[in-house]
Design an enzyme around this catalytic site. Structure first.
Site, PDB file in Angstrom:
ATOM      1  N   HIS A 299      32.727  44.890  31.990  1.00  0.00           N
ATOM      2  CA  HIS A 299      32.257  45.687  33.117  1.00  0.00           C
ATOM      3  C   HIS A 299      32.860  45.197  34.428  1.00  0.00           C
ATOM      4  CE1 HIS A 299      29.135  46.012  29.929  1.00  0.00           C
ATOM      5  NE2 HIS A 299      29.332  47.293  30.199  1.00  0.00           N
TER       6      HIS A 299
ATOM      7  N   SER B 248      29.247  52.733  29.702  1.00  0.00           N
ATOM      8  CA  SER B 248      28.886  51.860  30.820  1.00  0.00           C
ATOM      9  C   SER B 248      30.052  51.528  31.734  1.00  0.00           C
ATOM     10  CB  SER B 248      28.274  50.567  30.291  1.00  0.00           C
ATOM     11  OG  SER B 248      29.195  49.886  29.445  1.00  0.00           O
TER      12      SER B 248
ATOM     13  N   GLU C  13      29.570  33.308  39.809  1.00  0.00           N
ATOM     14  CA  GLU C  13      29.116  31.925  39.769  1.00  0.00           C
ATOM     15  C   GLU C  13      27.589  31.876  39.795  1.00  0.00           C
ATOM     16  OE1 GLU C  13      30.973  29.277  39.391  1.00  0.00           O
ATOM     17  OE2 GLU C  13      32.826  30.447  39.375  1.00  0.00           O
TER      18      GLU C  13
END
Length: 273
Positions: free
Chosen positions: A227, A42, A211
């Site tokens: 990631h 990934s 956020e």
């Protein structure tokens, strides 16, 4: 094994874009084009609109490769060196591999999940064994395999020191590269050093930290230390391109923008449907 719809979409997205050419020149252009295939997890994979702004470094690699090189990104979320083979993903990419192509091989994050028998491997036995399969299959098609140590996660000690998180897997890959005489791109070492330079605060913009309300895909926010966001994917893709140059896998004429700004807005996330 049959592929899922998302795997099929990823396979289509991995098809390298043909160089624009006039009809008279098209045949010659096709002969000149080499493909850089990515087999990985990934951290490198193509991401889709429902995951944005999460970005795999393979999505940014084309920005640093010059004329005559295309990228086919076959990396897939959650895969290890073992499961990439067992699920038929390596077999699916091989028909597109041509003499002179590159196969970049980056695994480690999911090999570490030894509690999962479908993915877990042992660094100096089954991990190396499965990497050897990737190497052998590339060589059988007269393509050049290139091993890439897993990129580092965002982990810091209390004193702000960037912490390695991959155990013996990078060392096992380094040893295998030397044994098999395969070029090695040591992104584990390069990313660890870069995260140390940036520090805990500076690295937040590189990883998928969001956020609440910042992205409709993550309404409650996100604190993902594995990631990347576009800035991180661009940075790691640039490191990869520089490492390909340092290892003499590619020459300077085959690379571009190594020291130039690459806008994050160049990243796009296609629909998976």
């Amino acid at each position: 094994m049959s592929l899922t719809r998302r795997q099929t979409a990823a396979a289509l997205a991995a098809l390298p874009l043909a160089l624009a050419a006039t009809p008279a020149a098209a045949h010659g252009a096709a002969r000149r084009t080499r493909t850089v295939h990515i087999a990985g997890d990934s951290t490198a994979a193509q991401k889709y609109a429902d995951a944005a702004p999460e970005t795999g470094w393979g999505m940014a690699l084309p920005f640093f490769l010059g004329h005559g090189l295309a990228v086919a990104n076959h990396a897939m979320n959650g895969r290890s060196s073992k499961s990439f083979i067992d699920e038929g993903l390596l077999a699916a990419l091989l028909p597109g591999v041509r003499p002179g192509d590159l196969l970049l091989i980056q695994f480690g994050h999911n090999d570490e999940k030894t509690e999962d028998p479908a993915r877990g491997t042992d660094p100096y036995t089954t991990y190396q064994d499965h990497l050897r399969v990737h190497i052998a299959e590339a060589r059988a098609r007269r393509a050049r395999p290139v091993l890439i140590t897993p990129v580092e996660r965002r982990r810091f000690a209390a004193d702000g020191t960037a912490k390695p998180t991959h155990g013996d897997y990078p060392a096992a890959m380094r040893a295998l590269a030397a044994e098999e005489r395969v070029p090695l791109l040591d992104l584990q070492a390069r990313t660890l050093a870069r995260w140390q330079e940036l520090g805990p605060d500076g690295t937040e913009a590189y990883f998928n930290w969001l956020e609440p309300g910042e992205s409709p895909n993550y309404p409650d926010g996100r604190q993902d230390n594995t990631h990347f966001r576009p800035a991180g994917a661009v940075e790691v893709a640039r490191m990869t391109a520089r490492a390909l140059l340092d290892a003499r896998v590619l020459d300077p004429r085959e690379l571009r923008r190594l020291g130039a700004h690459v806008p994050e807005t160049w990243i796009s996330w296609p629909s998976a449907s």
